[in-house]
Design a protein around this motif. Structure first.
Motif, PDB file in Angstrom:
ATOM      1  N   HIS A 199     -17.195 -29.729  89.256  1.00  0.00           N
ATOM      2  CA  HIS A 199     -18.506 -29.997  89.831  1.00  0.00           C
ATOM      3  C   HIS A 199     -18.444 -30.271  91.324  1.00  0.00           C
ATOM      4  CE1 HIS A 199     -16.882 -33.976  89.252  1.00  0.00           C
ATOM      5  NE2 HIS A 199     -17.904 -34.547  89.850  1.00  0.00           N
ATOM      6  N   SER A 200     -17.224 -30.394  91.862  1.00  0.00           N
ATOM      7  CA  SER A 200     -17.043 -30.639  93.294  1.00  0.00           C
ATOM      8  C   SER A 200     -15.837 -29.844  93.779  1.00  0.00           C
ATOM      9  CB  SER A 200     -16.836 -32.137  93.560  1.00  0.00           C
ATOM     10  OG  SER A 200     -15.673 -32.599  92.880  1.00  0.00           O
ATOM     11  N   TRP A 201     -15.630 -29.828  95.088  1.00  0.00           N
ATOM     12  CA  TRP A 201     -14.497 -29.095  95.637  1.00  0.00           C
ATOM     13  C   TRP A 201     -13.196 -29.757  95.201  1.00  0.00           C
ATOM     14  CZ3 TRP A 201     -15.624 -24.515  97.305  1.00  0.00           C
ATOM     15  CH2 TRP A 201     -16.885 -24.271  97.846  1.00  0.00           C
ATOM     16  N   PRO A 202     -12.208 -28.977  94.798  1.00  0.00           N
ATOM     17  CA  PRO A 202     -10.920 -29.554  94.391  1.00  0.00           C
ATOM     18  C   PRO A 202     -10.132 -30.044  95.592  1.00  0.00           C
ATOM     19  CG  PRO A 202     -10.794 -27.156  94.339  1.00  0.00           C
ATOM     20  CD  PRO A 202     -12.225 -27.506  94.652  1.00  0.00           C
ATOM     21  N   THR A 203      -9.198 -30.944  95.334  1.00  0.00           N
ATOM     22  CA  THR A 203      -8.328 -31.436  96.395  1.00  0.00           C
ATOM     23  C   THR A 203      -7.394 -30.331  96.867  1.00  0.00           C
ATOM     24  OG1 THR A 203      -6.595 -32.128  94.854  1.00  0.00           O
ATOM     25  CG2 THR A 203      -8.308 -33.745  95.368  1.00  0.00           C
ATOM     26  N   LEU A 240      -9.103 -16.861  92.471  1.00  0.00           N
ATOM     27  CA  LEU A 240      -9.904 -17.441  93.530  1.00  0.00           C
ATOM     28  C   LEU A 240      -9.208 -17.210  94.862  1.00  0.00           C
ATOM     29  CD1 LEU A 240     -10.662 -20.882  91.839  1.00  0.00           C
ATOM     30  CD2 LEU A 240     -12.337 -19.061  92.224  1.00  0.00           C
ATOM     31  N   ASP A 241      -9.971 -17.264  95.926  1.00  0.00           N
ATOM     32  CA  ASP A 241      -9.421 -17.137  97.269  1.00  0.00           C
ATOM     33  C   ASP A 241      -9.143 -18.537  97.803  1.00  0.00           C
ATOM     34  OD1 ASP A 241      -8.853 -16.693  99.921  1.00  0.00           O
ATOM     35  OD2 ASP A 241     -10.418 -15.185 100.190  1.00  0.00           O
ATOM     36  N   ARG A 242      -7.856 -18.884  97.933  1.00  0.00           N
ATOM     37  CA  ARG A 242      -7.513 -20.222  98.413  1.00  0.00           C
ATOM     38  C   ARG A 242      -8.166 -20.536  99.758  1.00  0.00           C
ATOM     39  NH1 ARG A 242      -2.272 -19.292  96.049  1.00  0.00           N
ATOM     40  NH2 ARG A 242      -1.736 -20.930  94.561  1.00  0.00           N
ATOM     41  N   ALA A 243      -8.305 -19.522 100.589  1.00  0.00           N
ATOM     42  CA  ALA A 243      -8.859 -19.749 101.930  1.00  0.00           C
ATOM     43  C   ALA A 243     -10.310 -20.218 101.881  1.00  0.00           C
ATOM     44  CB  ALA A 243      -8.757 -18.470 102.761  1.00  0.00           C
ATOM     45  N   LYS A 244     -10.966 -20.033 100.729  1.00  0.00           N
ATOM     46  CA  LYS A 244     -12.359 -20.446 100.600  1.00  0.00           C
ATOM     47  C   LYS A 244     -12.507 -21.741  99.804  1.00  0.00           C
ATOM     48  CE  LYS A 244     -14.284 -15.797 101.038  1.00  0.00           C
ATOM     49  NZ  LYS A 244     -15.149 -14.756 100.412  1.00  0.00           N
ATOM     50  N   LEU A 245     -11.385 -22.374  99.489  1.00  0.00           N
ATOM     51  CA  LEU A 245     -11.440 -23.566  98.658  1.00  0.00           C
ATOM     52  C   LEU A 245     -11.022 -24.828  99.381  1.00  0.00           C
ATOM     53  CD1 LEU A 245      -9.885 -22.201  95.345  1.00  0.00           C
ATOM     54  CD2 LEU A 245     -12.280 -22.316  95.996  1.00  0.00           C
ATOM     55  N   GLY A 246     -10.735 -24.727 100.667  1.00  0.00           N
ATOM     56  CA  GLY A 246     -10.310 -25.897 101.420  1.00  0.00           C
ATOM     57  C   GLY A 246     -11.481 -26.810 101.733  1.00  0.00           C
ATOM     58  N   LEU A 293     -22.593 -23.278  88.164  1.00  0.00           N
ATOM     59  CA  LEU A 293     -22.756 -24.692  88.476  1.00  0.00           C
ATOM     60  C   LEU A 293     -21.728 -25.171  89.492  1.00  0.00           C
ATOM     61  CD1 LEU A 293     -23.294 -26.055  84.844  1.00  0.00           C
ATOM     62  CD2 LEU A 293     -25.041 -25.492  86.550  1.00  0.00           C
ATOM     63  N   SER A 294     -20.525 -24.618  89.453  1.00  0.00           N
ATOM     64  CA  SER A 294     -19.459 -25.061  90.333  1.00  0.00           C
ATOM     65  C   SER A 294     -19.669 -24.528  91.746  1.00  0.00           C
ATOM     66  CB  SER A 294     -18.104 -24.585  89.815  1.00  0.00           C
ATOM     67  OG  SER A 294     -17.080 -24.878  90.748  1.00  0.00           O
ATOM     68  N   PRO A 295     -19.418 -25.346  92.771  1.00  0.00           N
ATOM     69  CA  PRO A 295     -19.539 -24.852  94.145  1.00  0.00           C
ATOM     70  C   PRO A 295     -18.491 -23.792  94.482  1.00  0.00           C
ATOM     71  CG  PRO A 295     -18.567 -27.046  94.130  1.00  0.00           C
ATOM     72  CD  PRO A 295     -19.043 -26.785  92.732  1.00  0.00           C
ATOM     73  N   MET A 296     -17.437 -23.692  93.673  1.00  0.00           N
ATOM     74  CA  MET A 296     -16.397 -22.679  93.920  1.00  0.00           C
ATOM     75  C   MET A 296     -16.843 -21.279  93.518  1.00  0.00           C
ATOM     76  SD  MET A 296     -12.958 -24.622  92.571  1.00  0.00           S
ATOM     77  CE  MET A 296     -13.678 -25.528  91.203  1.00  0.00           C
ATOM     78  N   LEU A 297     -17.888 -21.202  92.681  1.00  0.00           N
ATOM     79  CA  LEU A 297     -18.300 -19.925  92.103  1.00  0.00           C
ATOM     80  C   LEU A 297     -19.724 -19.578  92.513  1.00  0.00           C
ATOM     81  CD1 LEU A 297     -16.987 -20.602  88.462  1.00  0.00           C
ATOM     82  CD2 LEU A 297     -15.763 -19.479  90.337  1.00  0.00           C
ATOM     83  N   PRO A 298     -19.986 -18.309  92.795  1.00  0.00           N
ATOM     84  CA  PRO A 298     -19.075 -17.166  92.773  1.00  0.00           C
ATOM     85  C   PRO A 298     -18.406 -16.879  94.121  1.00  0.00           C
ATOM     86  CG  PRO A 298     -21.281 -16.355  93.105  1.00  0.00           C
ATOM     87  CD  PRO A 298     -21.392 -17.870  93.004  1.00  0.00           C
ATOM     88  N   ASP A 299     -18.752 -17.662  95.177  1.00  0.00           N
ATOM     89  CA  ASP A 299     -18.289 -17.311  96.520  1.00  0.00           C
ATOM     90  C   ASP A 299     -16.771 -17.315  96.647  1.00  0.00           C
ATOM     91  OD1 ASP A 299     -20.892 -17.023  97.293  1.00  0.00           O
ATOM     92  OD2 ASP A 299     -21.059 -18.998  98.224  1.00  0.00           O
ATOM     93  N   GLY A 300     -16.099 -18.170  95.873  1.00  0.00           N
ATOM     94  CA  GLY A 300     -14.658 -18.242  95.971  1.00  0.00           C
ATOM     95  C   GLY A 300     -13.920 -17.220  95.127  1.00  0.00           C
ATOM     96  N   LEU A 301     -14.660 -16.385  94.387  1.00  0.00           N
ATOM     97  CA  LEU A 301     -14.021 -15.442  93.471  1.00  0.00           C
ATOM     98  C   LEU A 301     -13.437 -14.234  94.182  1.00  0.00           C
ATOM     99  CD1 LEU A 301     -16.543 -15.208  90.483  1.00  0.00           C
ATOM    100  CD2 LEU A 301     -14.235 -16.157  90.409  1.00  0.00           C
TER     101      LEU A 301
END
Length: 287
Positions: A155-159, A197-203, A260-268
């Motif tokens: 539900h939030s950005w991962p560490t 996922l694209d790590r560069a979009k998950l920081g 629901l997750s902020p990582m999806l779908p932009d980080g895919l």
């Protein structure tokens, strides 16, 4: 999946953490029946015993050394009601004598403030007992790293630590697909949602960080254990189906549905769906 393997027909997977055989589940949502009655007027008999027996059976079947819950062990947001708290207390007293890691979900509130007491009280009264969780570790919802496996609730950005792992496991979405037949009939099935996922979009800051001059697609990946630097080839991810069948979900193949997750779908980079029996449905956009 290289680090976690689904159990055929079940919304659960096994993996290894520092040599411990580990059962992973997500979105247990204890006490959901009370919420359905109060919020929607839907009368559903309690399935607490069935949930507990299913989980304990999976721990026995897999001979697991530990249990990891990827968030939303509780259903109510805030302090749990009596029935919900009672369900969780009985569950932890019924587990085999293993350690439990809970990655807090958005429904879990301050669960650690009282759940640790349940384990401590039970341990004092059961010398040599064959049942009851022995230890509780609670991680915030942004998660962390357990051996080679990154965990968060979703539900939030991962560490940063979580996304530096070999695979990122999370829940929160309760992914489902709607399948239609040739005559217009349809059914909804829970699925595993996995890919890269694209790590560069998950920081820190998520996709917005791509506006920085230093942010690039395919940024180098630094292994914090070894210090080695390798070009990023994406981060394997696994979104778990909800353990609780009453919890609803995100229809990932229905136009107009949003993740629901902020990582999806932009980080895919890629995302595919698999039925619980292992059937590969293919890229989620084309199901």
């Amino acid at each position: 999946m290289s680090h976690v393997e689904p159990i055929p027909g079940e919304p659960a997977a096994v993996g290894s953490i520092d040599g411990d055989r580990t059962l992973f589940v997500a979105d247990y949502h204890a006490g959901i029946e009370a919420a359905l009655r109060y919020e929607r007027g839907v009368q559903v008999p309690s399935q607490a015993e069935d949930r507990r027996e299913r989980l304990c059976a999976l721990l026995d079947q897999t001979d697991a050394d530990r249990l990891v819950v990827l968030g939303d062990l509780m259903h109510s947001i805030g302090d749990p009601g009596g029935a919900e708290r009672g369900e969780i207390e009985v569950l932890f007293e019924s587990l085999p004598p293993i350690p439990v890691t809970l990655v807090k979900g958005n429904h879990d509130g301050a669960i650690e403030s009282w759940l640790q007491e349940v384990i401590d009280d039970a341990s004092r009264g059961r010398p040599g007992s064959a049942t009851g969780a022995t230890e509780l570790t609670v991680l915030d919802g942004d998660g962390g790293r357990l051996g080679a496996i990154g965990v968060c609730h979703g539900h939030s950005w991962p560490t940063t630590t979580a996304i530096e792992a070999d695979v990122l496991c999370f829940g929160h979405e309760h992914p489902c697909v709607r399948l239609e037949d040739e005559v217009g009939g349809s059914r909804v099935e829970s699925v595993w949602f996995r890919g890269e996922l694209d790590r560069a979009k998950l920081g820190p800051g998520g996709p917005a960080a791509q506006d920085d001059d230093d942010a690039t697609d395919g940024a180098d990946h630094v292994d914090t254990d070894t210090g080695s630097v390798t070009p990023s080839d994406g981060l394997e991810f696994v979104v778990f189906p909800a353990f609780n069948e009453l919890a609803g979900g995100t229809w990932i193949n229905v136009e107009g549905q949003s993740f629901l997750s902020p990582m999806l779908p932009d980080g895919l980079r890629t995302g595919e769906a698999y039925l619980l029996d292992g059937t590969r449905l293919g890229p989620y956009e084309s199901i």
